[in-house]
Design a protein around this motif. Structure first.
Motif, PDB file in Angstrom:
ATOM      1  N   ASN A  93       0.943  -1.262   0.012  1.00 42.25           N
ATOM      2  CA  ASN A  93      -0.020   0.066  -0.164  1.00 42.25           C
ATOM      3  C   ASN A  93       0.899   1.189   0.124  1.00 42.25           C
ATOM      4  O   ASN A  93       0.247   2.501  -0.123  1.00 42.25           O
ATOM      5  N   GLY A  94       2.123   1.299   0.080  1.00 42.23           N
ATOM      6  CA  GLY A  94       2.927   2.283   0.241  1.00 42.23           C
ATOM      7  C   GLY A  94       2.985   3.260  -0.607  1.00 42.23           C
ATOM      8  O   GLY A  94       2.687   4.497  -0.678  1.00 42.23           O
ATOM      9  N   PRO A  95       3.224   2.945  -1.996  1.00 41.18           N
ATOM     10  CA  PRO A  95       3.220   3.871  -3.110  1.00 41.18           C
ATOM     11  C   PRO A  95       1.798   4.500  -3.425  1.00 41.18           C
ATOM     12  O   PRO A  95       1.703   5.900  -3.554  1.00 41.18           O
ATOM     13  N   GLY A  96       0.732   3.683  -3.007  1.00 36.72           N
ATOM     14  CA  GLY A  96      -0.566   4.134  -3.414  1.00 36.72           C
ATOM     15  C   GLY A  96      -0.935   5.405  -2.301  1.00 36.72           C
ATOM     16  O   GLY A  96      -1.312   6.356  -2.620  1.00 36.72           O
ATOM     17  N   GLU A  97      -0.385   4.976  -1.054  1.00 37.72           N
ATOM     18  CA  GLU A  97      -0.784   6.032   0.047  1.00 37.72           C
ATOM     19  C   GLU A  97       0.162   7.137  -0.237  1.00 37.72           C
ATOM     20  O   GLU A  97      -0.148   8.336   0.150  1.00 37.72           O
ATOM     21  N   SER A  98       1.279   6.968  -0.628  1.00 42.88           N
ATOM     22  CA  SER A  98       2.185   8.161  -0.689  1.00 42.88           C
ATOM     23  C   SER A  98       1.707   8.870  -1.700  1.00 42.88           C
ATOM     24  O   SER A  98       1.941  10.209  -1.791  1.00 42.88           O
ATOM     25  N   LYS A  99       1.041   8.320  -3.176  1.00 44.41           N
ATOM     26  CA  LYS A  99       0.764   9.347  -4.092  1.00 44.41           C
ATOM     27  C   LYS A  99      -0.358   9.937  -3.562  1.00 44.41           C
ATOM     28  O   LYS A  99      -0.511  11.359  -4.055  1.00 44.41           O
ATOM     29  N   LEU A 100      -1.065   9.786  -2.603  1.00 44.47           N
ATOM     30  CA  LEU A 100      -2.362  10.432  -2.141  1.00 44.47           C
ATOM     31  C   LEU A 100      -1.926  11.577  -1.175  1.00 44.47           C
ATOM     32  O   LEU A 100      -2.882  12.504  -0.653  1.00 44.47           O
ATOM     33  N   ALA A 101      -0.819  11.402  -0.712  1.00 37.02           N
ATOM     34  CA  ALA A 101      -0.407  12.478   0.449  1.00 37.02           C
ATOM     35  C   ALA A 101       0.613  13.551  -0.482  1.00 37.02           C
ATOM     36  O   ALA A 101       0.817  13.487  -1.447  1.00 37.02           O
ATOM     37  N   ASN A 102       0.923  14.787   0.297  1.00 38.76           N
ATOM     38  CA  ASN A 102       1.423  15.709  -0.507  1.00 38.76           C
ATOM     39  C   ASN A 102       2.855  15.159  -0.491  1.00 38.76           C
ATOM     40  O   ASN A 102       3.611  15.309  -1.450  1.00 38.76           O
ATOM     41  N   ILE A 103       3.574  14.571   0.650  1.00 40.02           N
ATOM     42  CA  ILE A 103       4.895  13.954   0.452  1.00 40.02           C
ATOM     43  C   ILE A 103       4.600  12.398   1.208  1.00 40.02           C
ATOM     44  O   ILE A 103       4.207  12.407   2.335  1.00 40.02           O
ATOM     45  N   GLY A 104       5.255  11.496   0.699  1.00 45.14           N
ATOM     46  CA  GLY A 104       4.939  10.015   1.159  1.00 45.14           C
ATOM     47  C   GLY A 104       6.292   9.193   0.783  1.00 45.14           C
ATOM     48  O   GLY A 104       6.939   9.308  -0.063  1.00 45.14           O
ATOM     49  N   ILE A 105       6.629   8.292   1.843  1.00 46.47           N
ATOM     50  CA  ILE A 105       7.805   7.536   1.624  1.00 46.47           C
ATOM     51  C   ILE A 105       7.318   6.029   2.056  1.00 46.47           C
ATOM     52  O   ILE A 105       6.347   5.733   2.669  1.00 46.47           O
ATOM     53  N   SER A 106       7.788   4.955   1.116  1.00 47.77           N
ATOM     54  CA  SER A 106       7.436   3.614   1.175  1.00 47.77           C
ATOM     55  C   SER A 106       8.808   2.904   1.476  1.00 47.77           C
ATOM     56  O   SER A 106       9.676   2.821   0.568  1.00 47.77           O
ATOM     57  N   LEU A 107       8.927   2.612   2.687  1.00 45.26           N
ATOM     58  CA  LEU A 107      10.100   1.710   3.216  1.00 45.26           C
ATOM     59  C   LEU A 107      10.144   0.339   2.588  1.00 45.26           C
ATOM     60  O   LEU A 107       9.077  -0.035   2.342  1.00 45.26           O
ATOM     61  N   PRO A 108      11.256  -0.196   2.452  1.00 46.84           N
ATOM     62  CA  PRO A 108      11.328  -1.552   1.942  1.00 46.84           C
ATOM     63  C   PRO A 108      10.886  -2.713   2.938  1.00 46.84           C
ATOM     64  O   PRO A 108      11.117  -2.670   3.873  1.00 46.84           O
TER      65      PRO A 108
END
Ligand code: SF4
Length: 399
Positions: free
Chosen positions: A345-360
């Motif tokens: 879900n990391g990239p999806g939530e990151s795209k919806l935020a102003n700034i987001g990170i998806s850790l490995p």
């Protein structure tokens, strides 16, 4: 969408309380007010955390004498938060003997159950209202389940006993709370206090009672309502009970100012109650105080608790920056930051935020893509991901 229950506007120092204004967050000190330094420091802490009004107990003449010094110390610290004096039993004496207390407080809280007994009650209530008139101060008529006017309750219980189908004790007590608040407000108006100088509260400690009492109170008056579950309790219990009660009432548009009465755990900061109040209003979409951090709970895919620590670090960092950012970067409080634990879900939530990170995640390559305004911006790797992401957040705020 929440449609606020229509109430008058009451000005408390520099803050407006009423349905035409956002719901105000307030809190209360637990220092000895006679200790002006400790009290001023705690008020400043609460104000910096976001408390827009702070109440202090004024229980002795000496505490009353310290109000002026407390205000001056706050002024020296650049803090201009309205201060409310909480009076019980001897408020009439303190206000009469210490004119500076009456003058420097921004509001008086009067508990009709603790104003005095028998024939003295009306006289002492009138004395406090007259001081409010003289110094042009608003009052909160704050009735409390634990200190209900016993004469009024006895009279209402007598009347109830004569009914063919008497009401339960709980209902009679709820009615007595509401009646005490409304009768006292009427008396204050008869004594010459304008209605736009009066706020009401009827605090109880049980969720269902609070909801029932405030629904009735709102249906019977246009005074701004101070909302809070009194003696809510310690830790999770207090937070959940307060949130459950206040969310229902706020959703119905009831409540113009809120206080969360948490019992702090040993060593826990008093500012926790301010953060909880803000979180309730922000979660409900009623106000924005601090950028929201979206983070996942973690699961078997998570490689370590690193992302939880990062989410916590970023959240604390954002909250700490707010007193300065609020002034410098208007609108920053509506920003959304995502800190996620893996690519599910990391990239999806990151795209919806102003700034987001998806850790490995556990079996993923050790890189952390960062998205800014919905677009992949950079991929972080190595030991300093947390620090580098914090710099990116900071830069985002500043641009
Ligand atoms: Fe688990 Fe990944 Fe979902 Fe987080 S985003 S809860 S780590 S699957």
């Amino acid at each position: 969408m929440v449609i606020r229950h229509k109430t008058h506007n009451v000005q408390v120092g520099s803050i407006n309380v009423g349905s035409s204004y956002p719901v105000v967050v307030q809190s209360m000190t637990n220092t000895d007010t006679e200790d002006a330094i400790a009290t001023a420091i705690q008020i400043a802490d609460l104000a910096r955390a976001g408390s827009e009004v702070v109440r202090v107990t004024v229980n002795t003449i000496e505490a009353g004498r310290k109000i002026k010094e407390i205000k001056q110390r706050l002024g020296d610290m650049g803090i201009n938060v309205p201060i409310v004096g909480d009076f019980h039993f001897n408020g009439h004496k303190i206000l009469a003997e210490v004119p500076d207390c009456a003058k420097y407080l921004d509001k008086y809280r009067i508990n009709p159950g603790n104003v005095g007994k028998g024939s003295k009650r009306d006289e002492q209530f009138a004395s406090m209202i007259n001081m409010a008139r003289e110094y042009d101060k608003p009052v909160r008529i704050g009735v409390n389940w634990g200190s209900l006017d016993q004469d009024l309750l006895a009279q209402m219980l007598d009347n109830n006993a004569r009914l063919q189908s008497p009401l339960s004790l709980e209902v009679v007590m709820q009615n007595a709370l509401i009646e005490s608040a409304l009768q006292s407000a009427e008396k204050a108006i008869e004594l010459g206090l304008p209605e736009n100088k009066i706020l009401l509260s009827c605090k109880v400690s049980q969720v269902q009672d609070l909801i029932s009492v405030y629904r009735q109170l709102a249906s019977k008056c246009k005074f701004p309502l101070h909302l809070g579950l009194t003696e809510a309790g310690i830790g999770t219990k207090g937070i959940v009970a307060s949130t459950a009660a206040l969310s229902i009432l706020l959703q119905e548009g009831i409540g113009d100012t809120i206080r969360i009465s948490l019992t702090p755990k040993p060593g826990e900061s008093r500012t926790q109650e301010v953060i909880v109040a803000q979180e309730i209003l922000q979660s409900m979409g009623l106000r924005s105080f601090v950028p929201v951090v979206t983070s996942c709970p973690g699961c078997g895919r998570t490689s370590s608790d690193y992302f939880q620590k990062l989410a916590d670090k970023i959240q604390n960092y954002l909250r700490e920056q707010m007193p300065i950012w609020r002034e410098t970067y208007p609108g920053v409080e509506t920003m959304k930051v995502a800190v996620m634990g893996c690519v599910v879900n990391g990239p999806g939530e990151s795209k919806l935020a102003n700034i987001g990170i998806s850790l490995p995640g556990k079996d993923e390559s050790p890189v952390a893509p960062v998205y800014i305004d919905g677009q992949k911006d950079v991929t972080l790797k190595g030991e300093r991901i947390a620090e580098e992401f914090q710099v990116l957040v900071e830069n985002y705020v500043k641009t």
